[in-house]
Motif scaffolding. Structure first.
Motif, PDB file in Angstrom:
ATOM      1  N   SER A 286      -2.904  -5.925  -0.721  1.00 54.85           N
ATOM      2  CA  SER A 286      -2.553  -4.504  -0.691  1.00 54.85           C
ATOM      3  C   SER A 286      -3.261  -3.757  -1.817  1.00 54.85           C
ATOM      4  N   GLY A 287      -3.499  -4.422  -2.950  1.00 59.76           N
ATOM      5  CA  GLY A 287      -4.180  -3.769  -4.065  1.00 59.76           C
ATOM      6  C   GLY A 287      -5.594  -3.351  -3.682  1.00 59.76           C
ATOM      7  N   PHE A 288      -6.282  -4.213  -2.924  1.00 60.82           N
ATOM      8  CA  PHE A 288      -7.649  -3.934  -2.494  1.00 60.82           C
ATOM      9  C   PHE A 288      -7.685  -2.680  -1.628  1.00 60.82           C
ATOM     10  N   ALA A 289      -6.754  -2.636  -0.639  1.00 60.83           N
ATOM     11  CA  ALA A 289      -6.706  -1.481   0.269  1.00 60.83           C
ATOM     12  C   ALA A 289      -6.330  -0.221  -0.502  1.00 60.83           C
ATOM     13  N   ARG A 290      -5.402  -0.372  -1.456  1.00 60.53           N
ATOM     14  CA  ARG A 290      -4.961   0.791  -2.216  1.00 60.53           C
ATOM     15  C   ARG A 290      -6.103   1.353  -3.068  1.00 60.53           C
TER      16      ARG A 290
END
Lengths: 251, 127
Positions: free
Chosen positions: A22-26
């Motif tokens: 999720s960090g990557f997408a965020r």
């Protein structure tokens, strides 16, 4: 043999986990407004390099390996004019010194990675992504989150820059105006990078002093006027920011 | 490969190393070789000074020369000199760039204003 393929599988699994996190997408999502600007800037840089007189392979080499619009544009008029090699390198070092400050900020979180990995982090560190990362990292206590966020935002910026720059390089051939006739576009592009930076008295003093000294001493050989301008501008800015700091402390 | 080709490729290699090493300085240098806290303002301001010192002569010197009458007939008055500065396009487009940059506080509109002004004036001059 078995060991290398096993290592490759783990690496691929780690990459897949990073891309899904999720960090990557965020990171990618939050950098996207800025990435639009990066894409337009890359397009202009690509066109300018070819229109100023670089060949298509040379311009592609600059885009992919150097990956720094400022350094590319700042040295472009010199390269086209065939200025001495050490002068080109000296100019590149001067405009890249800010990266040293950036690397100090990045090393706080990523200094413990493996050597090749650290070079990748360094290569990906650029103006557009760093300010965002600095403002968000406090909200992410875990290393894995910070790493994913850094990669998500900076890889998107990287992809936008590469795609738009390469498009600009090939587009330049279709645009009117012969190669070499438009090298002043590079100077305009650098000027456009400078003006929005003039947000405080020290930065304004810095640019004015540097410009005035460089113009006044432009007749000197070996671009001594340029280097005198750098020294004058930097000294003025450091003195002004010190005094501002002293005044702020006194208040 | 011509001499100029080799020179540009050598510059690509040099720029790649310089950008990679400065961006990785604190990631790869041992702590003893890292610049100290005192160097930070210098490292921060020097690039801005370099960029300003780099572009200012390109924009200002041609206009100064023309206003001094260089390359113009000796009889050219101030009006003709100013006209020559306008058609030269470099100084006027820099003025447009700075004005829009200060107004919009953003690089992109400034760049578009400068380039638009430069190309428009050059096409007027028939270049």
């Amino acid at each position: 043999m078995l060991v290398t393929s096993a290592a490759r599988v783990t690496r691929r699994a780690r990459l897949a986990r990073l891309l899904r996190s999720s960090g990557f997408a965020r990171g990618a999502r939050e950098v996207s407004p800025g990435a639009t600007g990066v894409a337009i800037w890359g397009l202009i840089t690509g066109i300018t390099m070819v229109k100023a007189g670089l060949t298509v392979p040379q311009a592609l080499g600059m885009t992919v390996f150097v990956y720094s619009g400022t350094s590319q544009l700042a040295t472009l008029p010199m390269l086209v004019a065939g200025a001495p090699f050490w002068l080109v390198m000296g100019t590149a070092v001067l405009v890249s010194l800010r990266f040293v400050v950036y690397s100090a900020a990045v090393a706080v979180d990523f200094g413990k990675l493996g050597p090749r990995h650290r070079l990748l982090v360094g290569y990906l560190t650029i103006d557009a992504g760093l300010a965002l990362y600095q403002s968000r990292r406090g909200a992410m206590p875990r290393f894995a989150q910070r790493y994913a966020y850094f990669m998500g935002s900076n890889l998107l910026v990287w992809a936008c820059w590469q795609v738009s720059s390469i498009a600009g390089i090939f587009l330049a051939a279709l645009l009117p105006g012969s190669a070499g006739s438009l090298s002043y576009l590079g100077s305009l592009a650098v000027g456009a990078l400078v003006v929005p930076l003039l947000r405080s008295a020290p930065t304004l003093g810095c640019a004015l002093a540097a410009a005035a000294v460089a113009v006044a001493l432009a007749h000197l050989p070996y671009k001594l006027g340029l280097f005198a301008g750098v020294v004058a501008g930097t000294a003025v800015a450091v003195a002004m920011s010190r005094r501002a700091g002293v005044e702020a402390a006194a208040r | 490969m011509s001499g100029h080709d080799a020179y540009v490729w050598a510059s690509v290699v040099g720029l790649t190393l310089i950008c990679l090493l400065t961006r990785s300085a604190f990631l790869i240098l041992p702590p003893s070789l890292r610049p100290g806290q005192a160097a930070e303002p210098w490292l921060r301001f020097a690039p801005l000074a370099a960029l300003a010192a780099l572009v200012a002569p390109d924009a200002v010197l041609p206009a100064l020369g023309l206003m001094a009458g260089e390359g113009l007939p000796a009889t050219a008055g101030w009006g003709q000199r100013l006209h020559a500065v306008l058609l030269d396009a470099r100084a006027p487009s820099a003025v447009a760039l700075v004005a829009v940059g200060v107004w919009r506080r953003s690089a992109l509109p400034a760049m578009l204003a400068g380039v638009g002004c430069y190309l428009a004036l050059r096409s007027l001059a028939g270049a």
